[in-house]
Each structure stands twice: as structure tokens, then as C-alpha cells.
Motif scaffolding. Sequence first.
Motif, PDB file in Angstrom:
ATOM      1  N   VAL A  99       0.846  -1.184   0.000  1.00 59.98           N
ATOM      2  CA  VAL A  99       0.000   0.000   0.000  1.00 59.98           C
ATOM      3  C   VAL A  99       0.885   1.240   0.000  1.00 59.98           C
ATOM      4  O   VAL A  99       1.960   1.249   0.586  1.00 59.98           O
ATOM      5  N   GLY A 100       0.433   2.269  -0.694  1.00 59.77           N
ATOM      6  CA  GLY A 100       1.158   3.534  -0.727  1.00 59.77           C
ATOM      7  C   GLY A 100       0.186   4.697  -0.797  1.00 59.77           C
ATOM      8  O   GLY A 100      -0.916   4.562  -1.350  1.00 59.77           O
ATOM      9  N   ALA A 101       0.567   5.820  -0.229  1.00 61.04           N
ATOM     10  CA  ALA A 101      -0.295   7.003  -0.228  1.00 61.04           C
ATOM     11  C   ALA A 101      -0.263   7.665  -1.595  1.00 61.04           C
ATOM     12  O   ALA A 101       0.809   7.983  -2.117  1.00 61.04           O
ATOM     13  N   ALA A 102      -1.436   7.866  -2.173  1.00 63.76           N
ATOM     14  CA  ALA A 102      -1.526   8.582  -3.443  1.00 63.76           C
ATOM     15  C   ALA A 102      -1.636  10.080  -3.205  1.00 63.76           C
ATOM     16  O   ALA A 102      -1.355  10.878  -4.078  1.00 63.76           O
ATOM     17  N   GLY A 103      -2.068  10.455  -1.977  1.00 64.95           N
ATOM     18  CA  GLY A 103      -2.141  11.869  -1.623  1.00 64.95           C
ATOM     19  C   GLY A 103      -3.563  12.392  -1.493  1.00 64.95           C
ATOM     20  O   GLY A 103      -4.366  12.251  -2.410  1.00 64.95           O
ATOM     21  N   GLY A 104      -3.843  13.009  -0.331  1.00 64.85           N
ATOM     22  CA  GLY A 104      -5.098  13.730  -0.101  1.00 64.85           C
ATOM     23  C   GLY A 104      -6.335  12.987  -0.554  1.00 64.85           C
ATOM     24  O   GLY A 104      -6.572  11.842  -0.178  1.00 64.85           O
ATOM     25  N   ARG A 105      -7.123  13.655  -1.396  1.00 64.56           N
ATOM     26  CA  ARG A 105      -8.376  13.074  -1.870  1.00 64.56           C
ATOM     27  C   ARG A 105      -8.170  11.863  -2.772  1.00 64.56           C
ATOM     28  O   ARG A 105      -9.118  11.141  -3.067  1.00 64.56           O
ATOM     29  N   GLU A 106      -6.929  11.659  -3.220  1.00 57.30           N
ATOM     30  CA  GLU A 106      -6.648  10.509  -4.082  1.00 57.30           C
ATOM     31  C   GLU A 106      -6.617   9.210  -3.289  1.00 57.30           C
ATOM     32  O   GLU A 106      -6.643   8.121  -3.864  1.00 57.30           O
ATOM     33  N   GLY A 107      -6.494   9.284  -1.965  1.00 53.64           N
ATOM     34  CA  GLY A 107      -6.503   8.084  -1.138  1.00 53.64           C
ATOM     35  C   GLY A 107      -5.211   7.308  -1.208  1.00 53.64           C
ATOM     36  O   GLY A 107      -4.124   7.875  -1.252  1.00 53.64           O
ATOM     37  N   VAL A 108      -5.326   5.979  -1.229  1.00 52.48           N
ATOM     38  CA  VAL A 108      -4.150   5.114  -1.267  1.00 52.48           C
ATOM     39  C   VAL A 108      -4.240   4.188  -2.473  1.00 52.48           C
ATOM     40  O   VAL A 108      -5.316   3.918  -2.996  1.00 52.48           O
ATOM     41  N   ILE A 109      -3.078   3.715  -2.902  1.00 48.71           N
ATOM     42  CA  ILE A 109      -3.015   2.698  -3.952  1.00 48.71           C
ATOM     43  C   ILE A 109      -2.663   1.379  -3.285  1.00 48.71           C
ATOM     44  O   ILE A 109      -1.696   1.306  -2.517  1.00 48.71           O
ATOM     45  N   VAL A 110      -3.435   0.354  -3.553  1.00 49.29           N
ATOM     46  CA  VAL A 110      -3.300  -0.942  -2.893  1.00 49.29           C
ATOM     47  C   VAL A 110      -3.038  -2.019  -3.926  1.00 49.29           C
ATOM     48  O   VAL A 110      -3.711  -2.088  -4.956  1.00 49.29           O
ATOM     49  N   ALA A 111      -2.043  -2.869  -3.657  1.00 43.19           N
ATOM     50  CA  ALA A 111      -1.780  -4.035  -4.499  1.00 43.19           C
ATOM     51  C   ALA A 111      -2.271  -5.274  -3.769  1.00 43.19           C
ATOM     52  O   ALA A 111      -1.973  -5.469  -2.590  1.00 43.19           O
ATOM     53  N   ARG A 112      -3.021  -6.097  -4.480  1.00 44.63           N
ATOM     54  CA  ARG A 112      -3.635  -7.284  -3.885  1.00 44.63           C
ATOM     55  C   ARG A 112      -2.816  -8.534  -4.190  1.00 44.63           C
ATOM     56  O   ARG A 112      -1.946  -8.547  -5.056  1.00 44.63           O
ATOM     57  N   GLU A 113      -3.120  -9.611  -3.463  1.00 44.23           N
ATOM     58  CA  GLU A 113      -2.411 -10.878  -3.627  1.00 44.23           C
ATOM     59  C   GLU A 113      -2.457 -11.380  -5.065  1.00 44.23           C
ATOM     60  O   GLU A 113      -1.489 -11.969  -5.563  1.00 44.23           O
ATOM     61  N   ASP A 114      -3.584 -11.181  -5.742  1.00 40.20           N
ATOM     62  CA  ASP A 114      -3.740 -11.707  -7.096  1.00 40.20           C
ATOM     63  C   ASP A 114      -3.143 -10.796  -8.165  1.00 40.20           C
ATOM     64  O   ASP A 114      -3.283 -11.062  -9.363  1.00 40.20           O
ATOM     65  N   GLY A 115      -2.481  -9.710  -7.748  1.00 39.83           N
ATOM     66  CA  GLY A 115      -1.855  -8.802  -8.692  1.00 39.83           C
ATOM     67  C   GLY A 115      -2.701  -7.609  -9.074  1.00 39.83           C
ATOM     68  O   GLY A 115      -2.218  -6.698  -9.767  1.00 39.83           O
ATOM     69  N   THR A 116      -3.940  -7.565  -8.642  1.00 46.25           N
ATOM     70  CA  THR A 116      -4.794  -6.415  -8.926  1.00 46.25           C
ATOM     71  C   THR A 116      -4.296  -5.187  -8.164  1.00 46.25           C
ATOM     72  O   THR A 116      -3.935  -5.275  -6.996  1.00 46.25           O
ATOM     73  N   VAL A 117      -4.295  -4.055  -8.841  1.00 45.40           N
ATOM     74  CA  VAL A 117      -3.911  -2.793  -8.214  1.00 45.40           C
ATOM     75  C   VAL A 117      -5.114  -1.856  -8.243  1.00 45.40           C
ATOM     76  O   VAL A 117      -5.736  -1.668  -9.301  1.00 45.40           O
ATOM     77  N   GLU A 118      -5.449  -1.271  -7.083  1.00 44.02           N
ATOM     78  CA  GLU A 118      -6.633  -0.437  -6.958  1.00 44.02           C
ATOM     79  C   GLU A 118      -6.292   0.877  -6.261  1.00 44.02           C
ATOM     80  O   GLU A 118      -5.345   0.951  -5.481  1.00 44.02           O
ATOM     81  N   ARG A 119      -7.112   1.874  -6.545  1.00 36.57           N
ATOM     82  CA  ARG A 119      -7.064   3.112  -5.779  1.00 36.57           C
ATOM     83  C   ARG A 119      -8.265   3.123  -4.832  1.00 36.57           C
ATOM     84  O   ARG A 119      -9.414   2.952  -5.267  1.00 36.57           O
ATOM     85  N   VAL A 120      -7.994   3.308  -3.539  1.00 37.06           N
ATOM     86  CA  VAL A 120      -9.061   3.369  -2.541  1.00 37.06           C
ATOM     87  C   VAL A 120      -9.092   4.776  -1.972  1.00 37.06           C
ATOM     88  O   VAL A 120      -8.110   5.241  -1.376  1.00 37.06           O
ATOM     89  N   ALA A 121     -10.210   5.472  -2.163  1.00 38.93           N
ATOM     90  CA  ALA A 121     -10.381   6.827  -1.646  1.00 38.93           C
ATOM     91  C   ALA A 121     -11.310   6.786  -0.445  1.00 38.93           C
ATOM     92  O   ALA A 121     -12.164   5.889  -0.319  1.00 38.93           O
ATOM     93  N   PHE A 122     -11.152   7.777   0.452  1.00 42.98           N
ATOM     94  CA  PHE A 122     -11.906   7.784   1.706  1.00 42.98           C
ATOM     95  C   PHE A 122     -12.740   9.055   1.834  1.00 42.98           C
ATOM     96  O   PHE A 122     -12.365  10.117   1.333  1.00 42.98           O
ATOM     97  N   GLU A 123     -13.854   8.915   2.505  1.00 39.17           N
ATOM     98  CA  GLU A 123     -14.726  10.065   2.737  1.00 39.17           C
ATOM     99  C   GLU A 123     -14.083  10.997   3.759  1.00 39.17           C
ATOM    100  O   GLU A 123     -13.835  10.598   4.904  1.00 39.17           O
ATOM    101  N   GLU A 124     -13.767  12.206   3.343  1.00 42.98           N
ATOM    102  CA  GLU A 124     -13.177  13.225   4.209  1.00 42.98           C
ATOM    103  C   GLU A 124     -11.954  12.686   4.956  1.00 42.98           C
ATOM    104  O   GLU A 124     -11.706  13.012   6.105  1.00 42.98           O
ATOM    105  N   CYS A 125     -11.210  11.814   4.273  1.00 44.65           N
ATOM    106  CA  CYS A 125      -9.982  11.228   4.826  1.00 44.65           C
ATOM    107  C   CYS A 125     -10.255  10.454   6.122  1.00 44.65           C
ATOM    108  O   CYS A 125      -9.396  10.355   6.995  1.00 44.65           O
ATOM    109  N   GLY A 126     -11.448   9.924   6.248  1.00 39.01           N
ATOM    110  CA  GLY A 126     -11.772   9.094   7.404  1.00 39.01           C
ATOM    111  C   GLY A 126     -11.710   7.630   7.019  1.00 39.01           C
ATOM    112  O   GLY A 126     -11.179   7.247   5.981  1.00 39.01           O
TER     113      GLY A 126
END
Length: 293
Positions: A99-126
Motif C-alpha cells: 500500500v502507498g499514499a496517493a495523496g489527499g483526496r486521491e486516497g491510497v493505492i493498494v496491491a492485492r495478492e492476485d496482482g490487482t492494483v486499486e485506488r481506494v479513496a476515503f470520505e473526508e480522509c476518514g
Amino acid sequence: MAPAEDDISIEEKRVYAGSAGRTDAYVATAAGTVRVSLSADKVGAFDMVSRDPARDVAVLACGDAPDLVAAATPGGLSVAAVADDPDFALVDDDPAVAVGAAGGREGVIVAREDGTVERVAFEECGAAVASTTGLGTVADPRAVDASLVAAADGVYRVTDGTLVDVGLDDARDAAGAGMPLAATGSGLYWLGNGWMTARERAADAVASDGDGHAMAVVDGDLLVHSGGSEWDGETWAVAELPVDETAVALGYGPGVSVAVTDAGTLCVDAGDGWRHQVVGVRDVNGVALAVVE
């Protein structure tokens, strides 16, 4: 040799947080996530804040709101607000490896066991997830930093919502702040007119602060780039840690460099040499720093 934490007096430990501000280092280990409180190069209290095995950890800076700590675990992505008593909770159940921080409203970038890479954003950084967006897939993801993903089949960059293969092979770590850097099985690289070799031999870890400073582990040695615009081999120097151990996780905070060893020793340098503290955990997988005060 830098003084060990045992050389710091009890009185110093009591006032350290008020003298130079406090930064918390979150260390991802197979036993869970350990938090270590720092003030400049003084090491304060440390404790296990989550007992879920952590494969990686990142800190998302949230401006006026408390920063968010995200841990990649076999059970999924786990997050907590930076606080004296962080409460980690799973926000999904898809096993994560990096996992790595994408920054602010961009949330984080997550790599999964199966090789999928996703961006996960959060409501008001919560802790509430606002959106999860698929970015692509890679072979055997190892690390994520800013917009870079290190994987067995090379380095990828997140560009316009998708993964772009930017070359290399057997990428073990990457640093995306400032000059892009990559640690691979064949060497340490920086991105100039294509990937340029900084050092040959196997590189296992790399980190940068985005302001010309960087660290890397190459052939077991800790190398430091102390600044400037040049990145070739001559600009890197071997740093002597205060313990005869190999650094496996590297990170930066405001004015501090942190290296955590394979034996579970946290070393910190604020410009006057390394101090260290045995944290007492093995199987270290990553470290990320959060500003508390």
C-alpha cells in the motif's frame, strides 16, 4: 557510533515530545503493526497498535484532519486515524500485499495478492471508503509508493487512472516522491533518459523524501543520497548504522530518516548521526511516518 536509546535519560524521555514535536513511525511486521514515537532523533515509547499481520504500511496526509494509517494485511486493507490510541479496522476483505499514499483526496493505492492494483479513496480522509477504482494488474506486486508500483515484471506508474509499464525487471521496491527510484534484483536505478544505473548488485529497498534525499539497501549496505540534482553512483555513500544488522525498511519524516533492521532495531537520524532502539519484532515488512504534533 550514535548513542543507543539506553543513553537517553528518563528526564529526556519525559520532555522529548515537547521539545521538537512528535512523529510516529508505524512499522509493519508479521506479528502486527508497531508504533514508535520519535522526536527528532530521540526514541520514545513503542507499542503494538494492531495484532493483524501487516505486509506493508503507509500514511496518508490529510491536511487539517488527522492523518490516516493504512496497513496491507492478509485480511484486507486496514486503516486507522493517527491518534494516541489508533483503532485499526478492515475496510475491505481482499488480501493486500502493498500500500502507498496517493495523496489527499486521491486516497491510497493498494496491491492485492492476485496482482490487482486499486485506488481506494476515503470520505473526508476518514475510515469510510468513498470509492474503489481498479487500475490494472501486475505480476507478483512487491511495493507501492506514490504513483509507482514495484512488481516481479517491472515498475509501473499510475497515469490517468491506469497502470503504465515503465520498464525494468524484478522490481523489489520503488520510491515515487521526487526523482523516481527503483530497487531491483540487478541494481538501484533512477529515472533520467530511461532508467539509469546508480549502483549494480541486488537492491532490496529504497525510499526518498521528495527533496533530493534518499536511502537504499544495496547488497546489504545502506546507501544515502544526501541531496542535489545528480543521481549517479558517485552521489551515493555507504552509511554506517550503529548496529551490525541489515536495514530492510526505510522511511522519511520531517527532518528525520528511519531505517528498521531485520533484527527489529529502529534507527533514526535527524542530521547528527544515528540513534537506535530495539523494538523487539522480527519479520519487518515496511515503515511509514506520521506527524502527530
